[in-house]
Design an enzyme around this catalytic site. Sequence first.
Site, PDB file in Angstrom:
ATOM      1  N   LYS A 228     -36.397  30.104 -20.510  1.00 32.94           N
ATOM      2  CA  LYS A 228     -36.619  28.763 -21.052  1.00 32.94           C
ATOM      3  C   LYS A 228     -37.856  28.694 -21.942  1.00 32.94           C
ATOM      4  CE  LYS A 228     -33.814  26.023 -17.949  1.00 32.94           C
ATOM      5  NZ  LYS A 228     -33.723  25.047 -16.861  1.00 32.94           N
ATOM      6  N   ARG A 262     -32.186  30.506 -10.213  1.00 34.16           N
ATOM      7  CA  ARG A 262     -31.069  30.530 -11.168  1.00 34.16           C
ATOM      8  C   ARG A 262     -31.520  31.324 -12.403  1.00 34.16           C
ATOM      9  NH1 ARG A 262     -29.622  27.728 -15.662  1.00 34.16           N
ATOM     10  NH2 ARG A 262     -27.403  27.330 -15.988  1.00 34.16           N
TER      11      ARG A 262
HETATM   12  C1  7PM Z   1     -29.281  25.048 -23.577  1.00 35.59           C
HETATM   13  C2  7PM Z   1     -30.203  24.194 -22.965  1.00 35.59           C
HETATM   14  C3  7PM Z   1     -28.604  26.002 -22.851  1.00 35.59           C
HETATM   15  C4  7PM Z   1     -30.431  24.313 -21.616  1.00 35.59           C
HETATM   16  C5  7PM Z   1     -28.840  26.106 -21.514  1.00 35.59           C
HETATM   17  C6  7PM Z   1     -29.745  25.266 -20.901  1.00 35.59           C
HETATM   18  C7  7PM Z   1     -30.483  24.379 -15.197  1.00 35.59           C
HETATM   19  C8  7PM Z   1     -29.174  24.101 -14.818  1.00 35.59           C
HETATM   20  C9  7PM Z   1     -29.215  24.616 -16.921  1.00 35.59           C
HETATM   21  C10 7PM Z   1     -31.536  24.259 -14.238  1.00 35.59           C
HETATM   22  C11 7PM Z   1     -29.819  23.651 -12.664  1.00 35.59           C
HETATM   23  C12 7PM Z   1     -30.483  26.821 -19.184  1.00 35.59           C
HETATM   24  C13 7PM Z   1     -30.053  25.398 -19.446  1.00 35.59           C
HETATM   25  N1  7PM Z   1     -30.487  24.699 -16.514  1.00 35.59           N
HETATM   26  N2  7PM Z   1     -28.838  23.760 -13.566  1.00 35.59           N
HETATM   27  N3  7PM Z   1     -28.400  24.265 -15.900  1.00 35.59           N
HETATM   28  N4  7PM Z   1     -31.134  23.888 -12.979  1.00 35.59           N
HETATM   29  N5  7PM Z   1     -29.530  23.290 -11.400  1.00 35.59           N
HETATM   30  O1  7PM Z   1     -31.520  27.192 -19.794  1.00 35.59           O
HETATM   31  O2  7PM Z   1     -32.730  24.447 -14.489  1.00 35.59           O
HETATM   32  O3  7PM Z   1     -29.843  27.570 -18.461  1.00 35.59           O
HETATM   33  S1  7PM Z   1     -28.649  24.876 -18.520  1.00 35.59           S
END
Ligand code: 7PM
Length: 283
Positions: A228, A262
Site C-alpha cells: 500500500k 492480508r
Molecule cells: C486498489 C485500491 C486495489 C485498494 C486494491 C486495494 C483491504 C481489503 C483491500 C484491507 C480488508 C488492496 C486494496 N484492502 N480488505 N481489501 N482490508 N479487509 O491494497 O486492508 O489490497 S483492496
Amino acid sequence: MTFPQYSTRLPCGNRVLDLSRTHVMGILNVTPDSFSDGGRFAQRDQALFHAQAMVEAGATLIDIGGESTRPGADPVTVAQELERVVPMVEAIAKRLDVVISVDTSTPEVMLESARVGAGLINDVRALEREGALAAAAATGLPVCLMHMRGEPGTMQDAPHYTDVTAEVRDYLQQRMAVCGAAGIPAERIILDPGFGFAKTLEHNLSLFKHLEALQELHRPLLVGVSRKSMIGLTLQRPVDERLYGGLALAALAMTKGTSILRVHDVAETVDVVRMIAAVQNAE
Ligand code: 7PM
C-alpha cells in the site's frame, strides 16, 4: 503477549480457524486487469494456480475480490462480480484446503459465494450497502468489518479526523452493534482498521502505532497493508519495491496482536510469522 479476550476457535463454513496463532491471508485478484488476457478460462486457470501456490506457501485463507477499489476504477455490475467471483470460489473450494474469503459488498455475491463454499465475508464497506446485513446474516459465516469513509473513488479527498484511532474504533464498535441487531453475533466478527481507506499517510501511521486500542473491542483483528501507499510514501518506493516495508509492518502488526495478515507476498510473510511465533512460544 496478553491472552485474547475472545474464543480462539472461529468456524468458517466447513473449516475452523485457530485464532491462537497468526494467519496469513493471500490476496487473489480476479478483476480483469489483474491477469493477462487469454480469455475467461485461461484467467481462471491462472488464478487457481496462483491460489494453489499461496496455499503451498502457507496461506490458510485466500481472499477473492472481483471489484477494483482503486480510485477511478469503473464500477462493476452485480452480474460481472458474480461471474468473476463465484466460479473461482467454487473451483478453489473443490480443490484446496483453505478458508475462502470473499472481498465483496454485494449481497448476491455473499449469498452465492457461501452456497459454493466460501468461509468468510470480507466487506470493505462493513455491510453498509443495501441488503448486505441481511445477506451476511443469512449465510451464517463470519464477517470482516473494515473501516472506510465514503466510497473508494472519492475517499482520499481530504479525509479529516480529530483522533483517527478513536474514530475508527468507535465506528467499528457501532457496526458490531448494528450487526448484532441484524443477527450477526460478535463471535462471528473480525475487525479491520482499513489502512489506506480514506486516510492520509499520517492517519495510517498513527492508526498503526495505536493498533492495540482496537483490542478493546475484544475481537480478532485483520490488517491489510501489503504494497500500500503508506509504505510507498514513507520509503519512496514504487509498488513493486514495497516488500521489505510490508514485512516490517507485518511483524509489527503481529506483535500488536493481529490475527490475520492480508498480503500479496505469502511465502515471505509466513517466514516472518513463523519466526516471531517461535520466539513468542519460547520459555
Ligand atoms: C486498489 C485500491 C486495489 C485498494 C486494491 C486495494 C483491504 C481489503 C483491500 C484491507 C480488508 C488492496 C486494496 N484492502 N480488505 N481489501 N482490508 N479487509 O491494497 O486492508 O489490497 S483492496
